[in-house]
Design a protein around this motif. Sequence first.
Motif, PDB file in Angstrom:
ATOM      1  N   TYR A 199       0.829  -1.272  -0.558  1.00 41.80           N
ATOM      2  CA  TYR A 199       0.114  -0.029   0.554  1.00 41.80           C
ATOM      3  C   TYR A 199       1.008   1.669   0.148  1.00 41.80           C
ATOM      4  O   TYR A 199       1.840   1.164   1.212  1.00 41.80           O
ATOM      5  N   LEU A 249       1.197   5.117   0.138  1.00 38.99           N
ATOM      6  CA  LEU A 249      -0.094   6.610  -0.038  1.00 38.99           C
ATOM      7  C   LEU A 249       1.086   7.708  -0.405  1.00 38.99           C
ATOM      8  O   LEU A 249       2.119   8.028  -0.108  1.00 38.99           O
ATOM      9  N   LEU A 259      -3.898   6.507  -3.422  1.00 38.78           N
ATOM     10  CA  LEU A 259      -3.408   5.533  -2.582  1.00 38.78           C
ATOM     11  C   LEU A 259      -3.377   4.252  -3.720  1.00 38.78           C
ATOM     12  O   LEU A 259      -4.534   3.975  -4.703  1.00 38.78           O
TER      13      LEU A 259
END
Length: 111
Positions: free
Chosen positions: A69, A71, A77
Amino acid sequence: MLDDPVKDRWESRTEFSSCGEVSLAQGEEMQKQAVREIDCLRRALESGESAELKITHPTVEGDPIREYYRLTPQGRLEVYTDSTDDHYSDQKWSFAECYTPEWLAEISCDQ
C-alpha cells in the motif's frame, strides 16, 4: 517467467517512508493486526505526506500474497499485489489506485 510490467513499475518506484510490514496468519484480519501500521498511513494522508506498508497474508490454500500500500503526497492510494507465489492464481502482479481511500474496515479504494 516473462517480464511483468506491474512488477517492473513496483521495483522502479521512488520509495516512500515505511509504515512497516505485517504478516497475517490464516484468519487474521488486517484491521485488527495492523492497527499501528494503518494509523501510520492515516497520519500520512492527513498531513499530505507519502508512506508505504507491506502486508503478507495467506490464501485459503496457504500460499502467500504480498500487498504493498502506497500513499502518495497527493492523497492517492496505490495498491500493488504480488500473487507470484499463489499457485492457484495467474501468478502475476496487479495494481489498483484511487484518490478517495476508505479507512473503515480495511485499506481499500472506495469504488
